[in-house]
Design an enzyme around this catalytic site. Structure first.
Site, PDB file in Angstrom:
ATOM      1  N   ASP A 148     -14.705  -5.882 -58.971  1.00 42.70           N
ATOM      2  CA  ASP A 148     -14.794  -6.814 -60.097  1.00 42.70           C
ATOM      3  C   ASP A 148     -15.112  -6.031 -61.365  1.00 42.70           C
ATOM      4  O   ASP A 148     -15.799  -5.000 -61.310  1.00 42.70           O
ATOM      5  CB  ASP A 148     -15.871  -7.877 -59.869  1.00 42.70           C
ATOM      6  CG  ASP A 148     -15.647  -9.107 -60.733  1.00 42.70           C
ATOM      7  OD1 ASP A 148     -14.993 -10.065 -60.253  1.00 42.70           O
ATOM      8  OD2 ASP A 148     -16.092  -9.101 -61.899  1.00 42.70           O
ATOM      9  N   ARG A 201     -11.483 -19.592 -48.183  1.00 42.70           N
ATOM     10  CA  ARG A 201     -12.287 -18.458 -47.698  1.00 42.70           C
ATOM     11  C   ARG A 201     -12.396 -18.493 -46.179  1.00 42.70           C
ATOM     12  O   ARG A 201     -12.316 -17.460 -45.513  1.00 42.70           O
ATOM     13  CB  ARG A 201     -13.674 -18.492 -48.341  1.00 42.70           C
ATOM     14  CG  ARG A 201     -13.667 -18.184 -49.830  1.00 42.70           C
ATOM     15  CD  ARG A 201     -15.058 -18.002 -50.390  1.00 42.70           C
ATOM     16  NE  ARG A 201     -15.708 -19.223 -50.774  1.00 42.70           N
ATOM     17  CZ  ARG A 201     -15.749 -19.706 -52.019  1.00 42.70           C
ATOM     18  NH1 ARG A 201     -15.139 -19.069 -52.998  1.00 42.70           N
ATOM     19  NH2 ARG A 201     -16.389 -20.820 -52.292  1.00 42.70           N
ATOM     20  N   CYS A 225      -5.448 -19.795 -60.187  1.00 40.55           N
ATOM     21  CA  CYS A 225      -6.271 -20.974 -60.495  1.00 40.55           C
ATOM     22  C   CYS A 225      -5.889 -21.583 -61.843  1.00 40.55           C
ATOM     23  O   CYS A 225      -6.653 -22.363 -62.415  1.00 40.55           O
ATOM     24  CB  CYS A 225      -7.751 -20.616 -60.472  1.00 40.55           C
ATOM     25  SG  CYS A 225      -8.224 -19.365 -61.694  1.00 40.55           S
ATOM     26  N   PHE A 258     -10.997  -8.883 -57.733  1.00 42.93           N
ATOM     27  CA  PHE A 258     -11.598  -9.938 -58.556  1.00 42.93           C
ATOM     28  C   PHE A 258     -12.623 -10.694 -57.698  1.00 42.93           C
ATOM     29  O   PHE A 258     -12.603 -11.918 -57.618  1.00 42.93           O
ATOM     30  CB  PHE A 258     -10.539 -10.905 -59.100  1.00 42.93           C
ATOM     31  CG  PHE A 258      -9.363 -10.225 -59.754  1.00 42.93           C
ATOM     32  CD1 PHE A 258      -9.420  -9.792 -61.066  1.00 42.93           C
ATOM     33  CD2 PHE A 258      -8.171 -10.020 -59.053  1.00 42.93           C
ATOM     34  CE1 PHE A 258      -8.324  -9.179 -61.671  1.00 42.93           C
ATOM     35  CE2 PHE A 258      -7.073  -9.412 -59.635  1.00 42.93           C
ATOM     36  CZ  PHE A 258      -7.147  -8.985 -60.954  1.00 42.93           C
TER      37      PHE A 258
END
Length: 400
Positions: free
Chosen positions: A252, A214, A341, A230
């Site tokens: 989202d 980030r 992920c 997302f």
């Protein structure tokens, strides 16, 4: 009286011999009758050579999770104190400990246990029967170690509500392990304030593994129009906003996540710059393209599209689709931050999938950087499952 013994089949235990911590059910030739699920067991090779000590559980495909390679190790409180202190010392050396993952299961040689620190609160997730029986001792030792550094923990919440516990023969459970406290905890990361809901948020409440990823988008977002897909509780979007983005749109599919993200924007005074919408990303991206919308920066941080090898093919389609759509929505020379992920979406496969997406839309990629999970989620070589997060930043250009 010694420990029960599990004997490996001849030629099996390859992962274990390479430094891994798991023994699977199909690798075991025999187990002595005194073996008890959740209790310690000695592992021996087919020829009787001692391989170490671990937790046994016949309910699980991962039948043994190793605790020590030392055949003479005594897994007692002193042993656990050493493991806990080593985990805490590692975090103090490598990351900002105001909020971080303090114990990361196998990578900290405490298999099946995760502990996250959010300011002065701990959240624990216990996913293996053997370690579950030791979690209260481990948590006490961890709190004591932190107290020695002047860090007072005011409460502990358990988020062992993952379905995977059923595969271990345990029921999912969540609740306070201390006196109750307000489960909405405020933290600060990279200068951004968040409210972390440790009771109702996903997993332990917040994804700490992307902390430095980030931070890495700050420079490319200054003065830019940013789309964050997302967004969950808005973490990438808020980092873009605090870095000086001109506008940020976070998307989202969960209204709860969007509501939390909106509150986080207000908390940071960014509500005029950072906006959120509840939408299906797969439906939204083609619509934005049809509307002729363009962005300077697009961030893709999807949930794991695959949690098993059997569904990797469909996951590849999903990753290719969103990356392809994002590239088409970027201005020429814009930036794409994209990640996976999923442990099963390997670095090689993820890289290949992004390359195919770029080829399909006739874009050229200039790699800015490649990153993975933050150091408080250490990657233990030989424990493949500990390496799961892949994160790229590209500049996306039209073919000259």
């Amino acid at each position: 009286m010694g420990l029960p013994v599990a004997t490996l089949k001849k030629g099996e235990g390859r992962m274990l011999k390479a430094g891994g911590l798991w023994v699977f059910d199909n690798e075991i030739a025999a187990v002595t009758e005194d073996a008890v699920n959740g209790e310690l067991i000695m592992v021996e090779d087919f020829d009787g050579y001692p391989m170490g000590t671990g937790f046994y559980n016949s309910n699980s495909k991962i039948t043994i999770r190793m605790m020590s390679r030392n055949k003479d190790a005594v897994i007692d409180e002193a042993f656990l104190r050493e493991r806990v202190q080593a985990a805490w010392n590692y975090r103090k050396r490598t990351v900002d400990i105001s909020s971080c993952r303090v114990i990361f299961g196998e990578a900290d040689f405490l298999p099946g246990l995760v502990v996250d620190k959010f300011s002065d609160v701990l959240v624990v997730q216990s996913l293996a029967m053997g370690i579950d029986r030791m979690k209260e001792t481990i948590l006490r030792l961890l709190i004591e170690a932190m107290l020695e550094d002047g860090i007072h923990i005011r409460g502990v919440y358990e988020r062992s509500d993952a379905k995977v516990r059923r595969q271990e023969g345990m029921q999912p459970w969540k609740g306070f392990l201390s006196e109750p406290f307000d489960p909405k905890v405020q933290i600060v990361e990279n200068g951004v304030k968040y409210i972390v809901d440790v009771e109702e948020g996903q997993k332990t409440g917040f994804f700490l593994d992307q902390k430095y990823n980030r931070l890495s988008i700050h420079k490319i977002c200054q003065g830019m129009d940013v789309l964050d897909c997302f967004t969950h509780t808005g973490s990438f979007a808020l980092n873009a906003g605090i870095a000086g983005a001109k506008s940020v749109l976070g998307i989202d599919a969960s209204q709860l996540a969007v509501d939390q993200a909106t509150e986080n924007a207000k908390l940071n005074g960014l509500q005029e710059v950072v906006k959120f919408q509840c939408e299906d990303v797969f439906a939204l991206l083609p619509r934005l393209e049809a509307e002729g919308r363009k962005f300077d920066v697009i961030i893709l941080d999807p949930p794991a599209f695959t949690k098993s090898r059997s569904s990797v093919k469909n996951a590849v389609k999903g990753y290719r689709e969103i990356n392809l759509r994002a590239m088409k929505l970027l201005k020429d020379g814009g930036f794409l931050a994209t990640c996976s992920c999923s442990h099963f979406m390997t670095y090689e496969l993820f890289t290949q999938t992004i390359g195919q997406a770029a080829k399909n839309v006739h874009k050229r990629l200039r790699q800015v950087e490649y990153r993975h999970q933050a150091p408080d989620h250490p990657i233990l070589w030989a424990a493949e499952e500990s390496y799961y997060l892949k994160f790229y930043i590209f500049q996306v250009m039209n073919q000259p």
